[in-house]
Enzyme design. Sequence first.
Site: not given
Length: 598
Positions: A225, A404-405, A408, A433
């Site tokens: 998240d 950003h996602e 991951h 992160e």
Amino acid sequence: MVGFNKLLSSVVLAVAFSSTATAFQERGASHPSTHRTREIRRDFKLESFHPAATFETFEDGLQLESELISRAPRDLNSTALAFVRTRLGLDADSVGFKGGYTEGNEKYAYVRQFHQGIPFVNAVANVAWKNDKVVAFGSSFVKPRRFTKSRPTVAASSVIAKVEEAFDGKYNGFPIGQEYLIQADGTAALVHTIQVQNEEVNSWFEVYVDAHTGEILSATDYVADASYKVLPINKKDIREGLETLVDPQDTLASPSGWHTVGTTSTTTTAGNNVVAYKSSESGTTSQSSSGLIFDYTYSTSAAPSTTANLNAARVNAFYTINSIHDFTYRYGFTETAYNFQNNNFGKGGAQNDRVKISVQDSSGTNNANFATPADGQSGTCRMYIWTYTTPNRDGSLENDIIVHEMTHGITNRMTGGGTGRCLQTTEAGGLGEGWSDALAEWTWHKSAAVPDFVLGDYVTNSAAGIRTKPYSTSTTVNNYTYASVRGLTSVHRIGEIWANILHNVYAALVAEHGWSPDARTNPDGKEGNIVYLHLFLDALRLQPCSPTFVTARAAWIQADQNRYGGANKCLLWKAFASRGLGPNAASYNNDNSVPSGC
């Protein structure tokens, strides 16, 4: 009510094999580099233990023993197994080749630990060669104090319902495995590995259930998240303006373009690398006119859910994920390095795992996330509506969120050889992160200037964005150092510290080498932003499973040695040391020194 297992013991087993005996930590609080506690439900917390990793780098290379030299150029499998066995003093039955690949004159291999033919969940060794000399070696192999029996006495089928209730999800049909899980007290427990998902709340866990007692011992959370206060790729959000781009695909990275899967062509936001949809995978956006033209204008004065806005959001999400796929491909996130594609064109790696990105997902608001299972299962990104403004704002129109996602997915795949399991400790999750914020910043830069960077300021309608401080070279603006990690339990707070360190590394490289506007399509330049992205991705495959700030930094230094002959060694050390991550940094105590000669 399901009876839940007790939290894992606070006695921590040593990290890995060494030439001497296994070391142990004293009793005390769980350490962020080896543990992570998750609140699965209000009445169920689960603390997971991950063996810490040893990590060695060898600068110009460690000469292999004579019997291995002849095999190094030709047989990565047996060479890797022989090296790991020799280095750790193991027999042949204790190791198994997981996978590997070659990038130019560099080779990477990943080896798993076994006991009686059964692999360990997170015992991984990774070896890197340059010019057939070992330049890095990481290991999270373990020396268990005892093993439980290798034949289960509790059937996996009998615990599925318990796992489903505990994790409020459903077994997703992925084949159940049997592995050994090292626990903090040194016991290697035989476990069933069971995947459960809940599409409504977007949870996805791989759960490890004791195959003799039926207790839930640990879990890997595939979802990362990003807590945000929240469309060429170098534009941060819609305030910079939509543009019409013609043929933006990179045919080196996507040889059949973005709208072909195998022999099938599409005219929707679905292709080999990604499918962008609303509600279900069939809920894609179709071309607005023939010839693969997707011309939808987003109106910021209308609700995100209007038809035109939804179509524009799906198109932007499709474009952005494809763009990230293409530029990271050129820097090494390829099929054999465990990337996301349905068709790998015979180049290796597992297929049928394109990214799924759910736009305006109904399972949440004011957030976004990315679930990263192992190579061969699709990564899933969920983008939400943000409710801080009227009308609400759509995260899919803020590119830094999507980047950003997607990052991951990259960091979880490239660390540890494509398992998706190696960034599960609190500290490693924090690094994840930080990398995600750092790559979002990299895509945004438009010149050699390195201004302060703020994430998520559009969707939150706040100049401060969603982090506690801007990323900055100024210690007045951002005074975070390695020591700031001490006592933190939030992966996002830890991530801010790593992202700010990388901001300073980026600034130093660009100041020294300049900046290229063609970095996304030409990775062969010498400019600082190109050097930075090479080191960023090279370090991921060098570092060990469950990396720490110290081992992640060591991987950057070795990556520079491998690719650039150590040309940036002192520059990197000075940048890391300026934020406390010098050569003697340890246990969240700063070191501002640099090696002799720098």
